[in-house]
Design an enzyme around this catalytic site. Structure first.
Site, short mmCIF file in Angstrom:
data_model
loop_
_atom_site.label_atom_id
_atom_site.label_comp_id
_atom_site.label_asym_id
_atom_site.label_seq_id
_atom_site.Cartn_x
_atom_site.Cartn_y
_atom_site.Cartn_z
N HIS A 23 19.33 -10.79 -1.71
CA HIS A 23 20.03 -10.95 -0.42
C HIS A 23 20.20 -12.42 -0.08
CE1 HIS A 23 20.59 -9.45 3.91
NE2 HIS A 23 20.50 -10.76 4.05
N GLU A 25 13.86 -9.99 0.08
CA GLU A 25 14.77 -9.31 -0.85
C GLU A 25 15.35 -10.34 -1.81
OE1 GLU A 25 17.69 -7.42 1.65
OE2 GLU A 25 16.29 -5.90 2.36
N HIS A 80 25.07 -8.52 7.13
CA HIS A 80 26.22 -8.20 6.28
C HIS A 80 27.48 -7.97 7.12
CE1 HIS A 80 24.61 -7.63 2.16
NE2 HIS A 80 23.47 -7.34 2.76
N ASP A 113 24.72 -9.14 -1.42
CA ASP A 113 23.62 -8.68 -2.28
C ASP A 113 24.10 -8.78 -3.72
OD1 ASP A 113 22.18 -8.02 0.00
OD2 ASP A 113 22.67 -5.89 -0.09
N ARG A 133 29.65 -5.52 5.32
CA ARG A 133 29.23 -4.13 5.59
C ARG A 133 29.66 -3.75 7.01
NH1 ARG A 133 22.99 -3.54 5.05
NH2 ARG A 133 23.57 -4.02 2.88
#
Length: 271
Positions: free
Chosen positions: A243, A240, A151, A158, A106
């Site tokens: 994740h 999460e 990320h 994810d 990301r």
């Protein structure tokens, strides 16, 4: 008339001088886009059978808009993380399942987009699906949004599980009625993954991997995903279920900002 004639005769010389100055002036150019280091690869070049549903290239996410830096629906990861997913995928395929990734590397500019959105308390377009029980003013304090993301280091992903054979997830239609991400699977957005108890990016404590309120089947699905990835070197973020970060990370202290695009890893071969 003599002065006017002189001026006309001098005009070509003046024009030529202006053109010369213009040609000599430096031309402002946009800074070149950063590219990924050679340690990064496109996941599909390493593990082509892994399903990719890159949510942030679409408007079906908690922001409700395409996220900055996502030029193409492509999963980019460091080579060790991609190789580990390839091994995990091989194990799952033998059991009739496949991995499906929602987000991989990301860019920092995408994280900055999340931060700007979180500070705009008036924009709650997607609240009903992604954070119905969370006051938007609490997103930073509760840890759902941060100014840096693992990320961006390139080894975090994810993802979920899909039972094979699987139909594709239908497209999200902007403006369609939103259903809470923790609603029963038959009611929430029809993702083609197995039932994990919540949808992806669900800002709710029910997304905690070991939350005791989920059903036995949902718990088994989460544990299947977790145990498969842990066996290949990944560590789960307890808050999460989707994740995971590969350890050790090749770039534990670097947050990259090259765009998610094929050109960023053009020529990078899986080794």
């Amino acid at each position: 008339m003599t002065g006017l004639g002189t001026a006309f005769r001098a005009l070509p010389t003046l024009v030529a001088g202006l053109l010369a100055l213009t040609a000599a002036a430096p031309v402002a150019q946009a800074a070149p886009e950063p590219e990924a280091p050679p340690e990064f690869v496109a996941l599909r070049s390493v593990a082509p059978t892994v399903t990719e549903e890159m949510r942030y290239t679409t408007v079906h996410n908690f922001v409700g808009d395409r996220i900055d830096g996502y030029r193409q629906p492509l999963c980019i990861l460091t080579r060790p993380a991609a190789d580990a997913l390839r091994r995990a995928q091989a194990r799952l395929l033998r059991q009739g399942y496949s991995l499906k990734v929602y987000d991989c590397y990301r860019p920092q500019r995408a994280v900055d987009h999340f931060v700007r959105w979180a500070k705009d308390l008036q924009d709650e377009t997607m609240k009903q699906e992604f954070y119905p029980h969370v006051d938007k003013s609490r997103l930073f304090a509760d840890g759902y949004i941060a100014e840096k993301s693992g990320h961006s280091r390139g080894s975090t992903v994810d993802l979920t599980l899909v039972k094979l054979p699987a139909l594709p997830t239908r497209p999200y239609l902007p403006g369609e009625p939103l259903v809470p991400c923790f609603a029963p699977r038959s009611e929430r957005f029809p993702d083609n993954s197995v039932d994990m108890g919540t949808g992806y990016d669900c800002f709710d404590t029910l997304s905690h991997t070991d939350d005791p309120r989920i059903t036995a089947k949902q718990r088994a699905n989460r544990q299947m995903l977790k145990s498969t990835l842990v066996a290949e070197g990944f560590v789960n973020l307890p808050e999460e279920w989707w994740h995971f970060t590969y350890k050790p990370e090749p770039f534990p202290g670097t947050f990259f900002d090259f765009p998610v695009a094929r050109r960023s890893v053009a020529g990078h071969r899986a080794g």
